[in-house]
Write an enzyme that holds these catalytic residues in place. Structure first.
Site, PDB file in Angstrom:
ATOM      1  N   GLY A  70     -78.939  -7.783  12.523  1.00 20.22           N
ATOM      2  CA  GLY A  70     -79.668  -6.784  13.290  1.00 20.22           C
ATOM      3  C   GLY A  70     -80.098  -5.604  12.428  1.00 20.22           C
ATOM      4  O   GLY A  70     -81.204  -5.077  12.575  1.00 20.22           O
ATOM      5  N   THR A  71     -79.237  -5.195  11.506  1.00 18.63           N
ATOM      6  CA  THR A  71     -79.567  -4.040  10.658  1.00 18.63           C
ATOM      7  C   THR A  71     -80.802  -4.345   9.821  1.00 18.63           C
ATOM      8  O   THR A  71     -81.717  -3.522   9.703  1.00 18.63           O
ATOM      9  CB  THR A  71     -78.362  -3.694   9.748  1.00 18.63           C
ATOM     10  N   ASN A 149     -75.058   0.765  22.550  1.00 16.62           N
ATOM     11  CA  ASN A 149     -73.828   0.078  22.149  1.00 16.62           C
ATOM     12  C   ASN A 149     -72.569   0.819  22.587  1.00 16.62           C
ATOM     13  O   ASN A 149     -71.529   0.215  22.783  1.00 16.62           O
ATOM     14  CB  ASN A 149     -73.815  -0.125  20.628  1.00 16.62           C
ATOM     15  N   SER A 197     -79.498  -9.760  17.290  1.00 14.97           N
ATOM     16  CA  SER A 197     -78.433 -10.079  16.334  1.00 14.97           C
ATOM     17  C   SER A 197     -77.544 -11.161  16.929  1.00 14.97           C
ATOM     18  O   SER A 197     -77.103 -11.039  18.080  1.00 14.97           O
ATOM     19  CB  SER A 197     -77.621  -8.818  16.036  1.00 14.97           C
ATOM     20  N   THR A 235     -84.136 -18.475   0.512  1.00 19.34           N
ATOM     21  CA  THR A 235     -83.760 -19.691   1.236  1.00 19.34           C
ATOM     22  C   THR A 235     -82.962 -19.310   2.482  1.00 19.34           C
ATOM     23  O   THR A 235     -82.059 -18.482   2.421  1.00 19.34           O
ATOM     24  CB  THR A 235     -82.915 -20.606   0.323  1.00 19.34           C
ATOM     25  N   CYS A 322     -69.411   0.910  13.497  1.00 24.00           N
ATOM     26  CA  CYS A 322     -69.868   1.370  12.184  1.00 24.00           C
ATOM     27  C   CYS A 322     -69.332   2.756  11.853  1.00 24.00           C
ATOM     28  O   CYS A 322     -69.256   3.133  10.700  1.00 24.00           O
ATOM     29  CB  CYS A 322     -71.385   1.410  12.131  1.00 24.00           C
TER      30      CYS A 322
HETATM   31  N1  PLP Z   1     -78.300  -2.219  16.766  1.00 23.80           N
HETATM   32  C1  PLP Z   1     -77.313  -2.052  17.657  1.00 23.80           C
HETATM   33  C2  PLP Z   1     -77.613  -1.390  18.968  1.00 23.80           C
HETATM   34  C3  PLP Z   1     -76.018  -2.488  17.374  1.00 23.80           C
HETATM   35  O1  PLP Z   1     -75.036  -2.317  18.268  1.00 23.80           O
HETATM   36  C4  PLP Z   1     -75.786  -3.115  16.120  1.00 23.80           C
HETATM   37  C5  PLP Z   1     -74.408  -3.561  15.747  1.00 23.80           C
HETATM   38  O2  PLP Z   1     -73.421  -2.945  16.129  1.00 23.80           O
HETATM   39  C6  PLP Z   1     -76.854  -3.277  15.234  1.00 23.80           C
HETATM   40  C7  PLP Z   1     -78.099  -2.814  15.594  1.00 23.80           C
HETATM   41  C8  PLP Z   1     -76.659  -3.915  13.899  1.00 23.80           C
HETATM   42  O3  PLP Z   1     -76.596  -5.308  13.994  1.00 23.80           O
HETATM   43  P1  PLP Z   1     -75.859  -6.162  12.827  1.00 23.80           P
HETATM   44  O4  PLP Z   1     -74.400  -5.911  12.977  1.00 23.80           O
HETATM   45  O5  PLP Z   1     -76.244  -7.582  13.128  1.00 23.80           O
HETATM   46  O6  PLP Z   1     -76.414  -5.701  11.533  1.00 23.80           O
END
Ligand code: PLP
Length: 383
Positions: A70-71, A149, A197, A235, A322
């Site tokens: 997701g990041t 989140n 994600s 890849t 995080c």
């Molecule tokens: N965006 C939100 C709202 C999230 O809660 C998170 C992960 O906690 C992310 C992005 C990041 O996703 P990833 O952990 O797959 O990098």
């Protein structure tokens, strides 16, 4: 006793997703770019997964760009739209995840005018303030999450996307927490870009996707062999992507049941802690994700409570995974207008499909015991 109540941080890999991944982790398998039979089989598996992820959000397979999570997808959306374009205004929600705030701040260092969309006390973006910000003109991109989140509060992204378009801006939506928990329709939402994600919906960690409207021009972050239509070189993590696809397929067919189950547990826990002294449920007045409960108990530190619950075998979070352990108050709660002490008191409980009513009762009982023993200690030393 070991109880996992931190599904918004990451969710367990579904055994059926693991089963789908297995052949692509073992034995001989090909590179999806190779033309021989191994390569063709790998390419076919990649495209099945692409269709499964697209189906989860009612998009076309060609709109899915696989990423390393997701990041990365959030970074690709913001930097991909903005870098290379003449700088302008960038509107980012004040409640966004650091995966969005980070690239937005990096763009600000490159000359983009970064402005934050304010939120109300229930964790919803302020529609009037947002409208006024758009009216000032020159906005290139808006980034707003579908579900938070920490609090679980759900935003009216459909309305925000329509307003962005009327002002000539694009809208990116971080739907990482919403996918698998809410019905998602990329086309109906009207977003130009949307982040997903895998590990938030019982898929593997380290795989994500950016869903994009094909009229959006993106500059890749990773140049290389032209994979993912030239938008993400390298890849592909085929086993991870296959697991993501299967998890997305399962989420589509099972999310209603999963969320009804999670809602019952969340409501049970919310009722169970109702009598705790100084309790405040965050975003209680907003529409929230069914599995999420964030609250604070006046005078108690959230990270301290996390560790006390951990000693009793219960895993929860003080906010975003995080930022756990940083000692910093939650930026989400401070953006909602809470002072630093209240924001540092936050505790997040997030349920998943594997939880039971006993799990909900156990966290309530543990919290009552912690608060009760604290009361006795306070009385004993005469504070
Ligand atoms: N965006 C939100 C709202 C999230 O809660 C998170 C992960 O906690 C992310 C992005 C990041 O996703 P990833 O952990 O797959 O990098």
């Amino acid at each position: 006793m070991s109880i996992y109540l931190d599904h918004n941080a990451t969710s367990p890999l579904d055994a059926r997703a693991l089963e789908a991944m297995h052949p692509w982790l073992t034995g001989v398998h090909g590179n999806p770019a190779s033309v021989h039979r191994y390569g063709r089989a790998a390419h076919a598996a990649l495209e099945v997964a692409r269709a499964q992820v697209a189906a989860l959000v009612n998009a076309q397979p060609a709109q899915v760009v696989f990423t390393g999570g997701g990041t990365e997808a959030d970074n690709l959306a913001l930097k991909g739209v903005c870098s290379g374009a003449p700088s302008g205004r960038l509107l980012v929600g004040s409640l966004e995840h650091s995966a969005v705030l980070g690239p937005a701040e990096a763009l600000a260092k490159q000359g983009w005018k970064l402005e934050y969309i304010p939120a109300d006390g229930e964790g919803r973006y302020d529609a009037e303030a947002y409208g006024r910000m758009l009216q000032q003109g020159g906005v290139k991109l808006v980034s707003a999450m579908l579900a938070n989140n920490e609090t679980g509060a759900i935003q009216d992204v459909k309305h925000m996307a329509a307003s962005a378009h009327a002002a000539g801006a694009l809208l990116h939506c971080d739907a990482v927490q919403a996918a698998g928990k809410l019905p998602l329709d990329f086309t109906d939402l009207g977003a130009d870009l949307m982040t997903l994600s895998a590990h938030k919906l019982n898929g593997p960690r380290g795989v994500g996707a950016l869903i994009m409207n094909r009229r959006v021009m993106l500059t890749p972050l990773v140049d290389g062999g032209g994979q993912e239509r030239g938008l993400r070189g390298g890849t592909e993590n085929l086993a991870g992507i296959v697991g993501f696809g299967r998890a997305a397929e399962l989420a589509k067919s099972e999310s209603n049941d999963r969320m009804a189950h999670a809602r019952a547990l969340r409501d049970r826990a919310e009722a169970g802690i109702a009598g705790l002294p100084g309790l405040r449920i965050f975003a209680a007045g907003a529409e929230r994700l069914a599995n999420t409960l964030q609250f604070g108990i006046a005078g108690l530190d959230g990270e301290w409570l996390v560790m006390e619950l951990d000693k009793r075998g219960i895993a929860v979070s003080s906010g975003s995974a995080c930022h756990s352990g940083s000692g910093e108050p939650s930026h989400v709660l401070t953006a909602m207008g809470f002072d630093a002490a209240t924001a540092k008191g936050a505790l997040r409980v997030s349920f998943g499909a594997g939880n039971t009513g006993q799990d909900a009762d156990a966290v309530c009982a543990a919290l009552k015991e912690i608060v009760g023993s604290l009361g006795k200690r306070v009385a004993a030393v005469g504070w």
